[in-house]
Design an enzyme around this catalytic site. Structure first.
Site, PDB file in Angstrom:
ATOM      1  N   LYS A 119       0.872  -1.187   0.000  1.00 33.95           N
ATOM      2  CA  LYS A 119       0.000   0.000   0.000  1.00 33.95           C
ATOM      3  C   LYS A 119       0.900   1.225   0.000  1.00 33.95           C
ATOM      4  CE  LYS A 119      -1.972   2.780   2.900  1.00 33.95           C
ATOM      5  NZ  LYS A 119      -1.847   4.054   2.155  1.00 33.95           N
ATOM      6  N   GLY A 165       6.699   4.227   8.860  1.00 37.20           N
ATOM      7  CA  GLY A 165       5.873   5.413   9.064  1.00 37.20           C
ATOM      8  C   GLY A 165       6.007   5.898  10.486  1.00 37.20           C
ATOM      9  N   GLU A 189       9.427   0.201  11.018  1.00 43.09           N
ATOM     10  CA  GLU A 189      10.475   1.235  10.915  1.00 43.09           C
ATOM     11  C   GLU A 189       9.784   2.558  11.207  1.00 43.09           C
ATOM     12  OE1 GLU A 189      13.561   0.692  10.503  1.00 43.09           O
ATOM     13  OE2 GLU A 189      13.674  -1.314   9.644  1.00 43.09           O
ATOM     14  N   CYS A 197      13.811   9.964   8.528  1.00 49.86           N
ATOM     15  CA  CYS A 197      13.581   9.408   9.859  1.00 49.86           C
ATOM     16  C   CYS A 197      14.861   9.371  10.683  1.00 49.86           C
ATOM     17  CB  CYS A 197      13.003   8.013   9.724  1.00 49.86           C
ATOM     18  SG  CYS A 197      13.963   6.990   8.610  1.00 49.86           S
ATOM     19  N   GLU A 255       9.147  14.222  17.318  1.00 51.66           N
ATOM     20  CA  GLU A 255       9.658  14.261  15.952  1.00 51.66           C
ATOM     21  C   GLU A 255       8.944  15.374  15.177  1.00 51.66           C
ATOM     22  OE1 GLU A 255       8.578  11.071  13.237  1.00 51.66           O
ATOM     23  OE2 GLU A 255      10.700  10.847  12.739  1.00 51.66           O
TER      24      GLU A 255
HETATM   25  P1  NAD Z   1       2.191   7.829   8.670  1.00 50.18           P
HETATM   26  O1  NAD Z   1       2.433   6.903   9.783  1.00 50.18           O
HETATM   27  O2  NAD Z   1       1.207   8.927   8.846  1.00 50.18           O
HETATM   28  O3  NAD Z   1       1.727   7.048   7.349  1.00 50.18           O
HETATM   29  C1  NAD Z   1       2.478   5.988   6.806  1.00 50.18           C
HETATM   30  C2  NAD Z   1       1.561   5.049   6.047  1.00 50.18           C
HETATM   31  O4  NAD Z   1       0.645   4.457   6.959  1.00 50.18           O
HETATM   32  C3  NAD Z   1       0.723   5.699   4.965  1.00 50.18           C
HETATM   33  O5  NAD Z   1       0.685   4.841   3.837  1.00 50.18           O
HETATM   34  C4  NAD Z   1      -0.658   5.762   5.590  1.00 50.18           C
HETATM   35  O6  NAD Z   1      -1.704   5.727   4.641  1.00 50.18           O
HETATM   36  C5  NAD Z   1      -0.672   4.518   6.441  1.00 50.18           C
HETATM   37  N1  NAD Z   1      -1.605   4.528   7.564  1.00 50.18           N
HETATM   38  C6  NAD Z   1      -2.089   5.578   8.253  1.00 50.18           C
HETATM   39  N2  NAD Z   1      -2.923   5.162   9.226  1.00 50.18           N
HETATM   40  C7  NAD Z   1      -2.963   3.810   9.168  1.00 50.18           C
HETATM   41  C8  NAD Z   1      -3.616   2.789   9.913  1.00 50.18           C
HETATM   42  N3  NAD Z   1      -4.419   3.087  10.941  1.00 50.18           N
HETATM   43  N4  NAD Z   1      -3.422   1.502   9.573  1.00 50.18           N
HETATM   44  C9  NAD Z   1      -2.591   1.173   8.552  1.00 50.18           C
HETATM   45  N5  NAD Z   1      -1.949   2.097   7.797  1.00 50.18           N
HETATM   46  C10 NAD Z   1      -2.124   3.391   8.107  1.00 50.18           C
HETATM   47  O7  NAD Z   1       3.654   8.399   8.327  1.00 50.18           O
HETATM   48  P2  NAD Z   1       4.064   9.508   7.295  1.00 50.18           P
HETATM   49  O8  NAD Z   1       3.668  10.843   7.850  1.00 50.18           O
HETATM   50  O9  NAD Z   1       3.606   9.146   5.938  1.00 50.18           O
HETATM   51  O10 NAD Z   1       5.652   9.354   7.316  1.00 50.18           O
HETATM   52  C11 NAD Z   1       6.461  10.010   8.210  1.00 50.18           C
HETATM   53  C12 NAD Z   1       6.852   9.102   9.365  1.00 50.18           C
HETATM   54  O11 NAD Z   1       7.528   7.949   8.875  1.00 50.18           O
HETATM   55  C13 NAD Z   1       7.832   9.754  10.305  1.00 50.18           C
HETATM   56  O12 NAD Z   1       7.478   9.474  11.623  1.00 50.18           O
HETATM   57  C14 NAD Z   1       9.163   9.089   9.961  1.00 50.18           C
HETATM   58  O13 NAD Z   1      10.098   9.103  10.990  1.00 50.18           O
HETATM   59  C15 NAD Z   1       8.716   7.722   9.613  1.00 50.18           C
HETATM   60  N6  NAD Z   1       9.723   7.050   8.789  1.00 50.18           N
HETATM   61  C16 NAD Z   1      10.479   6.063   9.361  1.00 50.18           C
HETATM   62  C17 NAD Z   1      11.483   5.435   8.609  1.00 50.18           C
HETATM   63  C18 NAD Z   1      12.338   4.358   9.214  1.00 50.18           C
HETATM   64  O14 NAD Z   1      12.980   3.631   8.466  1.00 50.18           O
HETATM   65  N7  NAD Z   1      12.391   4.207  10.519  1.00 50.18           N
HETATM   66  C19 NAD Z   1      11.689   5.805   7.292  1.00 50.18           C
HETATM   67  C20 NAD Z   1      10.899   6.799   6.756  1.00 50.18           C
HETATM   68  C21 NAD Z   1       9.910   7.401   7.511  1.00 50.18           C
END
Ligand code: NAD
Length: 509
Positions: A182, A235, A257, A291, A392
């Site tokens: 997704k 995320g 992650e 991240c 963050e």
């Molecule tokens: P997010 O958590 O808002 O969304 C990520 C994904 O999750 C999206 O595809 C979203 O549609 C989906 N999602 C949202 N709610 C959901 C639910 N209830 N169930 C299942 N899926 C759901 O994150 P974002 O704002 O898109 O990305 C930024 C975040 O990602 C930051 O916190 C960043 O640190 C983190 N990140 C971590 C890494 C790592 O490797 N540790 C890498 C990149 C980004």
């Protein structure tokens, strides 16, 4: 570069492009112009994608191929990525606002070599991983097998959409699984383009499925789906917790992650100019939307003022603007939502008593009227209990925290966080560097460097930054089950329940 144009992009399910009743608008974060429209998937699309993945796994079109055959197809996919690099860069920049140098060097530049690494792991994959010997005499033979899980699912964020997706697709395919991805609602273009590259390279239909859709519905469906055996998520920590909860209903394997609040410990003996540039790179690369960014600088009082002055001077030389311009250093943040979120943190920081040594607001001028821009910002007068030091932000924002000069105090500040994704130590004394590196609670620690991630080495977080590791030689472990097969050779099963010593062999009757 060619112009992408305003095209409509469909999902990819069972080897076919599939549309939906509704669509998302993809807008360029640098100017808010419409770039593309994308099918907006539903729970039914998630179910169809899982069914297609299950069918492909069960028909064995991929799962039963030998390691060399899987390696070959995956290498062809990697070559396909190299051939499409310009189109992918353009799609990535227009959807997520990376500058052309960052997209070329990281967002897209890493895609082909990282996928090639997983292709090589596929070639080395051994289903039978050894015949362990027992530490006592036994008349049995034992085999350990690694088997694909079946249907895996990946849920991705917007910040590095393609590369982070490949970190899931690569090991899943290398181990013989099928997968449903997704993509994020704002940045699915490069991932959808990848589906075509994989099909052209000969990946059988249904092995890879790419869907879109809102997280709380479509993502949540994948997390709880009974036919999904493993969910890999990148995320925010908040959503990671939701995914873990949803996955618990069917006790599926989970890897996460999540977010970070990386700290760098600086010692008194550093070269101020070098550390200033490292600090800027640590927090401003891709407008701080990484991240593993270094967002907290733990600085000895004795060099604090000089270092801050140097950082402010060097930040003033960064060029913010059109991401397609090769001279641009800093692009926009990804969306209005992210822009508002970062601005709200800038306000919170000032209310808490932090002082903006530079930045602290959105830039002014006609070129910034459209799009989502934030000035690179450095806050001083920060203590580690403030929200700006604990939460963050995901924008180009650095906080500088003073310590007395006792390095253990700096380490304690760095470790005082719910996060543990990345950390750094910058010092001229390598003994101090190694000592601090061992004490920092983080999945990756850089010594006199920042942001370096390589496919040969594992990546992931301590504490609430995640669960499990991506990349590295053990990446396939997250996508396999281990099976122990025990073969009895004693032929004395009738007594086994009463006297386990009998399994030692015929002499012990
Ligand atoms: P997010 O958590 O808002 O969304 C990520 C994904 O999750 C999206 O595809 C979203 O549609 C989906 N999602 C949202 N709610 C959901 C639910 N209830 N169930 C299942 N899926 C759901 O994150 P974002 O704002 O898109 O990305 C930024 C975040 O990602 C930051 O916190 C960043 O640190 C983190 N990140 C971590 C890494 C790592 O490797 N540790 C890498 C990149 C980004």
């Amino acid at each position: 570069m060619a112009t992408v144009g305003v095209q409509h992009h469909k999902m990819f399910i069972g080897g076919q492009h599939q549309d939906a009743d509704e669509s998302y608008e993809i807008r360029n974060p640098a100017n808010e112009e419409l770039v593309a429209t994308v099918a907006k998937g539903t729970v039914e699309h998630a179910d169809a994608a899982v069914a297609a993945a299950k069918k492909a796994f069960e028909n064995g079109s991929w799962a039963t191929l030998g390691p060399d055959e899987r390696r070959e197809v995956m290498l062809r996919i990697s070559e396909g990525l190299s051939e499409k690099v310009e189109e992918l860069i353009e799609a990535e920049i227009t959807a997520n606002g990376a500058t052309v140098r960052q997209a070329g060097g990281f967002h897209i530049g890493l895609a082909a070599p990282h996928f090639a690494y997983f292709a090589e792991l596929a070639g080395k994959f051994q289903a039978e991983v050894g015949i362990p010997t027992a530490p006592y005499p036994t008349l049995s033979s034992n085999v350990l097998r690694r088997e694909p899980i079946g249907v895996c699912a990946g849920i991705l964020p917007w910040n590095f959409p393609l590369v982070l997706t490949l970190w899931k697709i690569g090991p899943a395919l290398a181990a013989g699984n099928s997968i449903v991805i997704k993509a994020d609602e704002k940045t699915p273009l490069s991932t959808l383009m990848f589906a075509d590259i994989a099909k052209e390279a000969g990946l059988p239909d249904g092995v890879l499925n790419i869907i879109t859709g809102d997280g709380p519905e479509v993502g949540a469906r994948l997390s709880s789906h009974p036919d999904v055996g493993k969910i890999a998520f990148t995320g925010s920590t908040a959503v990671g917790r939701e995914i873990m909860k949803a996955a618990s209903q069917t006790v599926k394997k989970v890897s996460l992650e999540l977010g970070g609040k990386g700290a760098a410990v600086i010692t008194e003996d550093v070269d101020i100019k070098t550390v200033a540039d490292a600090a800027i790179m640590g927090c401003c690369l891709y407008s701080g939307q990484m991240c593993e960014s270094i967002t907290r600088l733990i600085v000895p009082e004795s060099i604090h003022d000089e270092l801050v002055a140097q950082i402010v001077k060097r930040i003033g030389t960064l060029k913010m603007g059109d991401p397609f311009d090769f001279d641009t250093d800093v692009g926009p943040v990804v969306s209005k939502r992210q822009h508002d979120r970062v601005l709200s943190y800038l306000k919170i920081a000032e209310e808490e008593g932090a002082v903006a040594a530079c930045g602290g607001k959105a830039p002014e001028g006609p070129e910034f009227e459209k799009g989502f821009w934030i000035e690179p910002t450095v806050f001083t007068n920060v203590t580690n209990d403030m929200r700006i030091a604990r939460e963050e932000v995901f924008g180009p924002v650095l906080v500088v925290i003073k310590y007395s000069g006792d390095v253990d105090e700096a380490v304690a500040i760095a470790n005082d966080s719910i996060y543990g994704l990345s950390g750094a130590v910058w010092s001229n004394d390598y003994e101090v560097c190694l000592d601090v590196a061992q004490k920092l609670q983080a999945g990756t620690v850089w010594i006199n460097d920042v942001h370096m991630v390589t496919p040969e080495l594992p990546f992931g977080g301590y504490k609430q930054s995640g669960l499990g590791r991506e990349l590295g030689p053990d990446a396939l472990n997250e996508y396999t089950e281990v099976k122990h097969i025990h073969i009895d050779l004693s032929q004395k099963l009738e007594n086994r329940a009463y006297d386990l010593v009998l399994s030692a062999g015929p002499d012990e009757d």
